[in-house]
Every structure is written in C-alpha cells, then in structure tokens.
Design a protein around this motif. Sequence first.
Motif, PDB file in Angstrom:
ATOM      1  N   ALA A 112      -3.095  11.879   0.935  1.00  0.00           N
ATOM      2  CA  ALA A 112      -3.454  12.996   2.113  1.00  0.00           C
ATOM      3  C   ALA A 112      -4.153  14.337   1.163  1.00  0.00           C
ATOM      4  CB  ALA A 112      -2.189  13.428   2.562  1.00  0.00           C
ATOM      5  N   MET A 113      -5.116  14.569   1.790  1.00  0.00           N
ATOM      6  CA  MET A 113      -5.751  15.902   1.539  1.00  0.00           C
ATOM      7  C   MET A 113      -6.242  16.431   2.382  1.00  0.00           C
ATOM      8  SD  MET A 113      -9.288  15.970  -0.798  1.00  0.00           S
ATOM      9  CE  MET A 113     -10.531  15.694   0.527  1.00  0.00           C
ATOM     10  N   GLY A 114      -5.583  17.816   2.536  1.00  0.00           N
ATOM     11  CA  GLY A 114      -6.149  18.813   3.617  1.00  0.00           C
ATOM     12  C   GLY A 114      -6.115  18.156   5.097  1.00  0.00           C
ATOM     13  N   GLY A 115      -4.962  17.495   5.358  1.00  0.00           N
ATOM     14  CA  GLY A 115      -4.809  16.761   6.637  1.00  0.00           C
ATOM     15  C   GLY A 115      -5.503  15.718   6.916  1.00  0.00           C
ATOM     16  N   MET A 138       0.864  -1.252   0.023  1.00  0.00           N
ATOM     17  CA  MET A 138       0.052   0.091  -0.117  1.00  0.00           C
ATOM     18  C   MET A 138       0.878   1.210  -0.135  1.00  0.00           C
ATOM     19  SD  MET A 138      -2.698   1.855   0.147  1.00  0.00           S
ATOM     20  CE  MET A 138      -3.955   0.504   0.263  1.00  0.00           C
ATOM     21  N   ARG A 139       0.549   2.236  -0.929  1.00  0.00           N
ATOM     22  CA  ARG A 139       1.336   3.245  -1.148  1.00  0.00           C
ATOM     23  C   ARG A 139       0.604   4.436  -0.208  1.00  0.00           C
ATOM     24  NH1 ARG A 139       3.531   3.687  -7.235  1.00  0.00           N
ATOM     25  NH2 ARG A 139       4.683   1.980  -7.143  1.00  0.00           N
ATOM     26  N   PHE A 140       1.371   5.603   0.397  1.00  0.00           N
ATOM     27  CA  PHE A 140       0.722   6.600   0.853  1.00  0.00           C
ATOM     28  C   PHE A 140       1.210   7.781  -0.162  1.00  0.00           C
ATOM     29  CE2 PHE A 140      -0.504  10.227   3.367  1.00  0.00           C
ATOM     30  CZ  PHE A 140      -1.406   9.912   4.212  1.00  0.00           C
ATOM     31  N   LEU A 141       0.310   8.475  -0.615  1.00  0.00           N
ATOM     32  CA  LEU A 141       0.615   9.333  -1.511  1.00  0.00           C
ATOM     33  C   LEU A 141       0.212  10.798  -1.284  1.00  0.00           C
ATOM     34  CD1 LEU A 141      -0.275   7.488  -4.921  1.00  0.00           C
ATOM     35  CD2 LEU A 141       1.804   7.387  -3.716  1.00  0.00           C
ATOM     36  N   LYS A 142       1.061  11.875  -1.458  1.00  0.00           N
ATOM     37  CA  LYS A 142       0.718  13.234  -1.383  1.00  0.00           C
ATOM     38  C   LYS A 142       0.301  13.742  -2.498  1.00  0.00           C
ATOM     39  CE  LYS A 142       3.510  14.086   2.887  1.00  0.00           C
ATOM     40  NZ  LYS A 142       4.250  15.061   3.312  1.00  0.00           N
ATOM     41  N   LEU A 143      -1.061  13.578  -2.676  1.00  0.00           N
ATOM     42  CA  LEU A 143      -1.724  13.954  -4.206  1.00  0.00           C
ATOM     43  C   LEU A 143      -2.642  14.969  -4.124  1.00  0.00           C
ATOM     44  CD1 LEU A 143      -2.711  10.216  -5.088  1.00  0.00           C
ATOM     45  CD2 LEU A 143      -0.562  11.563  -5.892  1.00  0.00           C
ATOM     46  N   MET A 144      -2.107  15.898  -2.998  1.00  0.00           N
ATOM     47  CA  MET A 144      -3.025  17.174  -2.731  1.00  0.00           C
ATOM     48  C   MET A 144      -3.272  17.851  -4.137  1.00  0.00           C
ATOM     49  SD  MET A 144      -1.231  16.447  -0.098  1.00  0.00           S
ATOM     50  CE  MET A 144       0.505  17.656   0.004  1.00  0.00           C
ATOM     51  N   VAL A 189     -17.929  20.298  -2.734  1.00  0.00           N
ATOM     52  CA  VAL A 189     -19.016  20.012  -1.718  1.00  0.00           C
ATOM     53  C   VAL A 189     -18.278  19.629  -0.439  1.00  0.00           C
ATOM     54  CG1 VAL A 189     -20.429  18.540  -3.456  1.00  0.00           C
ATOM     55  CG2 VAL A 189     -18.374  17.309  -2.367  1.00  0.00           C
ATOM     56  N   ALA A 190     -18.841  19.528   0.590  1.00  0.00           N
ATOM     57  CA  ALA A 190     -18.373  19.402   2.174  1.00  0.00           C
ATOM     58  C   ALA A 190     -17.918  18.108   2.078  1.00  0.00           C
ATOM     59  CB  ALA A 190     -19.234  19.717   3.057  1.00  0.00           C
ATOM     60  N   PHE A 191     -16.751  17.707   2.654  1.00  0.00           N
ATOM     61  CA  PHE A 191     -15.764  16.398   2.885  1.00  0.00           C
ATOM     62  C   PHE A 191     -16.602  15.866   4.284  1.00  0.00           C
ATOM     63  CE2 PHE A 191     -12.774  13.739   4.655  1.00  0.00           C
ATOM     64  CZ  PHE A 191     -12.421  12.887   3.445  1.00  0.00           C
ATOM     65  N   ALA A 192     -17.135  14.558   4.204  1.00  0.00           N
ATOM     66  CA  ALA A 192     -17.779  13.987   4.823  1.00  0.00           C
ATOM     67  C   ALA A 192     -16.709  12.876   5.731  1.00  0.00           C
ATOM     68  CB  ALA A 192     -18.843  12.906   4.521  1.00  0.00           C
ATOM     69  N   GLU A 193     -16.786  12.867   7.134  1.00  0.00           N
ATOM     70  CA  GLU A 193     -16.051  12.240   7.870  1.00  0.00           C
ATOM     71  C   GLU A 193     -16.052  10.605   7.364  1.00  0.00           C
ATOM     72  OE1 GLU A 193     -13.744  12.341  10.073  1.00  0.00           O
ATOM     73  OE2 GLU A 193     -13.934  14.607  10.445  1.00  0.00           O
TER      74      GLU A 193
END
Length: 237
Positions: free
Chosen positions: A213-216, A1-7, A17-21
């Motif tokens: 990662a997206m906005g923390g 599994m990769r963790f990418l900073k694709l902001m 739209v609002a980001f849902a938890e």
Amino acid sequence: MRFLKLMCLIAGLMPTVAFAEAPKQRKIKDAVPGEASVGRLMVNGNAMCTGALVSPDLVLTAAHCLYDPNSGRRVAPDVIEFQAGLRNGKASAVRRVKSTMQHPEYRHVRKGTAQVGHDLALLRLTRPIDSNAVLPMAQDVRLGSGDMLGVLSYTIGNRNDPVLEYPCRVLATQHQTLVMSCDVDFGASGAPVLALTNGKNPSLVSVVSARAAMGGRTVSVGTTLTAEALQQMMRGG
C-alpha cells in the motif's frame, strides 16, 4: 502473495515524480514470448504461487512460497508441484520438486512486516523440462525510475490462465528492492518481472514478492536478480 503496508519504506525509496495509474490486468488471448516458461506452483495442493523456468530443471520463485502460510514452517520440497505453461487449465509439463534453495540472507517472518530484497528461491525439479522453454535471466541489471516492465502471473482470479500486466513502471529501487506500479493479485508471488522492450525476447530481471500500500494505492514490491545471490543459492543446493 503478501499484502504489506510498506508506506515508510516506499516513501523513503520514492523519487519526486508523479505516480502514474497502473493499467488493468489482462488475460492473455494470444501467445506471448516467455509464456511456456512460466507456470503455477501448487504447495500442498492448496497454496498458490507463480514460478519461471530458468534452466531445464530449475524454477525461480519467491522464498516465502516455501513456507506454510498458516504455520510459518518451511514445507517439504515434494509437496510442491510446478505446472509449466498452464493455459485453459492444461499444463505443457507437470513436475514435482526435488529440492529447494532460498536466498542465503532471507529470513521468513510469519506476521508483521516481511523481509524484502532477499525474497528469492530456486526449486530443482525431479525431471527436466524442454530447454526451449527456459526464460533467460538478466542479472545485475540497473533498473531506474520510469523503466517499463511486465509481469506474467497466475492469480486467484485467473488460476488456469496466465495474466500479463503490461506496461507497468519502475517507481523506485534501493539495493535489491524494486517498487513497481504493477497491480498484481494474490497468487502472483514469485512471478517473473520481465523486461519487454522493442519487440525483443523477454528477460527476467526481478521476482514479485508482495503487494504493498502506498498513499491509498496498490503497488508491488520485487527482488532484483544478482549473480552473487543466484550463485550462493546454487552452491547451497
């Protein structure tokens, strides 16, 4: 599994739209449709991914699972083992892999921003598994923002039992790249993204490629299934 900073990529895809938890992952206690078709992939007895049986002798997973995470080299098929329906550490069937076929446009990147949108591979098993365990695929499905999905995977925290992340939401799509609120963990690469609606049998619509990662916050990125890509992989194999 990769963790990418694709902001930058995700910001370009995101609708307004609002980001849902994202909900918490849950360990499966009762059988769910499709569980028998999903299995743990062990590479060289060490690296771990998830795959799904899409025909009696074919497993769908992520293309980057075919590469050694340290050297970046493609591994030999016979060092990959598919453990179907693994639960409580016991698999319903175990098979070695005879050959592998990756998306024709996938190019592996050892470091840096990984390629997304083509991260698909098919693994041909040495012997078929019961056809009743095959998970149906839904190709060329038009997913849109807000559509509900589920991800069934094995992770480093739950190596011996599948984890169901449901419900999670489509956040954005572009071409074959899918951004989801599913909070997957390491080991979930190649896991099937399932359309689970109204009690119907699940259908496989995408494959998990990475965490991002997206906005923390942590989201997941997948590759949607197209008939053309699957046919090209089959011809290549």
